[in-house]
Design an enzyme around this catalytic site. Sequence first.
Site, PDB file in Angstrom:
ATOM      1  N   ARG A   1      43.226 127.474 -51.006  1.00 29.96           N
ATOM      2  CA  ARG A   1      42.741 128.704 -51.609  1.00 29.96           C
ATOM      3  C   ARG A   1      41.154 128.902 -51.454  1.00 29.96           C
ATOM      4  NH1 ARG A   1      47.349 129.834 -51.407  1.00 29.96           N
ATOM      5  NH2 ARG A   1      48.819 130.556 -53.126  1.00 29.96           N
TER       6      ARG A   1
ATOM      7  N   HIS B   1      45.083 134.680 -43.915  1.00 26.81           N
ATOM      8  CA  HIS B   1      46.052 133.885 -44.748  1.00 26.81           C
ATOM      9  C   HIS B   1      47.366 133.828 -44.158  1.00 26.81           C
ATOM     10  CE1 HIS B   1      46.722 132.819 -49.302  1.00 26.81           C
ATOM     11  NE2 HIS B   1      47.725 132.188 -48.441  1.00 26.81           N
TER      12      HIS B   1
ATOM     13  N   GLU C   1      40.227 138.159 -50.641  1.00 25.11           N
ATOM     14  CA  GLU C   1      41.106 138.644 -49.424  1.00 25.11           C
ATOM     15  C   GLU C   1      41.502 140.007 -49.740  1.00 25.11           C
ATOM     16  OE1 GLU C   1      44.273 135.624 -49.116  1.00 25.11           O
ATOM     17  OE2 GLU C   1      42.742 133.892 -48.955  1.00 25.11           O
TER      18      GLU C   1
HETATM   19  C1  GLV Z   1      50.453 130.563 -49.731  1.00 22.04           C
HETATM   20  O1  GLV Z   1      49.357 130.799 -49.862  1.00 22.04           O
HETATM   21  C2  GLV Z   1      51.319 129.894 -50.721  1.00 22.04           C
HETATM   22  O2  GLV Z   1      50.590 129.396 -51.940  1.00 22.04           O
HETATM   23  O3  GLV Z   1      52.612 129.575 -50.444  1.00 22.04           O
END
Ligand code: GLV
Length: 316
Positions: free
Chosen positions: A229, A277, A258
């Site tokens: 993250r 992402h 984001e």
């Molecule tokens: C994506 O970022 C997830 O946590 O699955």
Amino acid sequence: MSLHILVAADVEPRHLEAIRATAPGLAVEHTADRARLLALAPTADVIVGWNVPPEVVRRAERLRWIHSTAAGVDQLLFPELLQREVLLTSSSGIHAEPLSEHVLGVLLMLSRRLHIAVRQQLARRWDRRTVLGDELGGKTLGILGLGAIGRAIAERARVFGMRVIGTRRSGAPVPHVEQVFPPDGLDEVLRRSDVLVVVLPLTPATRGLIGARELALLPPGAFLINVGRGAIVQEAALVDALRAGRLAGAALDVFEQEPLPPESPLWDLPQVIITPHVSGTTPRYYDRAIPLFCENLRRFLRGDPLLNVVDRERGY
Ligand code: GLV
């Protein structure tokens, strides 16, 4: 039991069929549209989805269980949910293949300087000096977060002759990892990591964990890869370390904010690979996420303990 299941994700018809086949006779509704999600929330007992907004939870008075189709659930741990007795389960464990392939992909790009080669190609420039690559063999890969994804990365990195170390909450041994440290061994891992990979969940303990001090502990010329993250790495400190050349490059799939705002200095740094992402997402995503939900649904209907129940204190 008459339950309403609300699937708030972009799944295919085959996935809805799998849910219906798991629990014949139950009402299964599907929408990826926010307004419709709000309209359907009051009758939902179970919600399956990645990003279930607080307003939906507030309206879902009958809600008993949210199954997150994401592995990280930081975006779901808001007061509207924490104050309720609602069960929360995650999709932890389904990302090992795509994410480890992504990490190996950017690791090879950074090491072989392919990200620079692509820029040169766009400029029709032939310059061997700027794209002379390195080798991974013998280098140390430090993985923060040795869960299912971290382990898959370790296994693949070993194939390239890398030495793998990392941190894990329990500090217990992990296959393919030479040395596992508990979280308080972070500094030691940083000092030894030619490449640092962040695969941690975002929790109160990991927010801002990697700042200027931590980046300065990495060997000069190290690479950083973040697929956990964004808020785990202090972005301003990362930009400083990259600009100063202390870090040779970074591959970032996650960001403090984001979408990454157009004014972010990260966009302009040629030594940075930015992906929006996507490191865990492939066409097979729901082929893994939905069977996990169906297994949990079977357990839920039988009254058995569910898989991947989120510990609200720990945050994952
Ligand atoms: C994506 O970022 C997830 O946590 O699955």
